[in-house]
Design an enzyme around this catalytic site. Structure first.
Site, PDB file in Angstrom:
ATOM      1  N   ASP A  72      -9.140   1.402  -5.855  1.00 44.31           N
ATOM      2  CA  ASP A  72      -8.838   1.005  -4.481  1.00 44.31           C
ATOM      3  C   ASP A  72      -7.464   1.546  -4.088  1.00 44.31           C
ATOM      4  O   ASP A  72      -6.756   2.127  -4.902  1.00 44.31           O
ATOM      5  CB  ASP A  72      -8.853  -0.523  -4.354  1.00 44.31           C
ATOM      6  CG  ASP A  72      -7.829  -1.167  -5.288  1.00 44.31           C
ATOM      7  OD1 ASP A  72      -6.663  -1.305  -4.868  1.00 44.31           O
ATOM      8  OD2 ASP A  72      -8.173  -1.507  -6.436  1.00 44.31           O
ATOM      9  N   ASP A  85      -4.974  -0.482  -3.040  1.00 43.19           N
ATOM     10  CA  ASP A  85      -4.125  -1.664  -2.952  1.00 43.19           C
ATOM     11  C   ASP A  85      -4.193  -2.167  -1.504  1.00 43.19           C
ATOM     12  O   ASP A  85      -5.265  -2.152  -0.907  1.00 43.19           O
ATOM     13  CB  ASP A  85      -2.700  -1.352  -3.429  1.00 43.19           C
ATOM     14  CG  ASP A  85      -1.959  -2.611  -3.874  1.00 43.19           C
ATOM     15  OD1 ASP A  85      -2.511  -3.343  -4.725  1.00 43.19           O
ATOM     16  OD2 ASP A  85      -0.857  -2.863  -3.384  1.00 43.19           O
TER      17      ASP A  85
END
Length: 292
Positions: free
Chosen positions: A210, A212
């Protein structure tokens, strides 16, 4: 020369090694308590291998409760020479995309609730972690990843946070913009420091899941998306690991960077002032210098 034993510490999503011959789960007792789980040992391509699920099978340990000292001691006790950490992480860089892997070469340690050293009162030691990963082992991980068709990034700074919660937006922006971190995770510290104290070569392969929470087009971390990316990353991670024995070989030469001699001048406590009980606990990780 000694025999190579490649030890893989598998993080979220990576719970096995494909094609391991003579695979056996072993229980290992350590002076630091029980490791995260039994350790799977066998051979792959004629090279000894060990696999330890960092969070335990079924994911029972949080990042803060992983028994890091017991894990490193147990691997050293089994004869591990080279430790490869495989772990999930978030990315602070647009070009480091979910599904990509980063071979980490630096850390910022923001953990605070973990025991970070094998040494202490009765036997004091200071090792250098200026270069916390082994360049030789990291290069092998890069080559293995490229050979497996994975998008690999050579080098990056890993921000180790305590967790288990993900970052606030303010923290994410600070780590990215002010501190210059490239990826963020919860488990590579104090693991890397302990590996250095145990004179083990250590490399970190961070699997991006991802962005973040800093990325304007992605918003906060979505656990369902992370899990979906984890599954794809796990397949890539196993493909990378499968290629390591050929690159590292069955015979182990001394580390050209001195990882396997990190304690040579690190212990400061005079021999006659060392605590016998502490020295006994250090039999696996520091026996080379304490009993030599």
């Amino acid at each position: 020369m000694t025999d190579t034993m490649i030890a893989v510490i598998g993080g979220s999503g990576l719970y096995e090694i494909d094609g391991l011959e003579g695979a056996t789960w072993q229980s290992v007792e350590t002076p630091w308590g029980a490791p995260s789980d039994q350790i799977l040992t066998g051979t792959l391509g004629g090279v000894k291998m060990a696999f330890l699920p960092r969070h335990g099978r079924g994911h029972v340990h949080s990042p803060s409760t992983v028994p890091y000292r017991a894990n490193i001691d147990a691997l050293k006790r089994l004869g591990a020479t080279d430790v490869i950490s495989v772990s999930a992480c978030g990315s602070f860089r647009e070009e480091m995309k979910p599904g990509d892997f980063v071979v980490v070469d630096q850390f910022i340690d923001r953990t605070f609730a973990r025991e970070k050293s094998f040494f202490g009162t009765g036997c004091v030691a200071h090792v250098s972690v200026a270069h916390p990963t082994c360049a030789r082992l990291s290069e092998a991980c890069l080559k293995a990843g490229w050979d497996a068709g994975i998008t690999m990034h050579d080098g990056g700074t890993y921000l180790a946070m305590e967790g288990p919660q993900f970052s606030t937006l303010a923290e994410s922006k600070m780590y990215r913009e002010s501190w210059g971190a490239d990826v963020i995770g919860m488990t590579n510290m104090p693991e890397a420091k302990l590996a250095r104290e145990a004179e083990l070569c250590y490399a970190s392969v961070a699997m991006i899941t991802d962005y973040d929470s800093w990325h304007p087009d992605h918003g906060e971390v979505d656990v369902t998306e992370i899990i979906a990316t984890l599954m794809g990353n796990a397949d890539k991670g196993r493909a990378l690991v499968a290629r390591l024995p050929r690159l590292l070989g069955a015979e182990r030469h001394p580390c050209p960077h001195g990882c396997d001699r990190a304690l040579e001048y690190a212990i400061l406590t005079a021999p006659d002032a060392r605590d016998a009980a502490m020295v006994a606990k250090l039999d696996a990780v520091a026996g080379r210098v304490l009993n030599g």
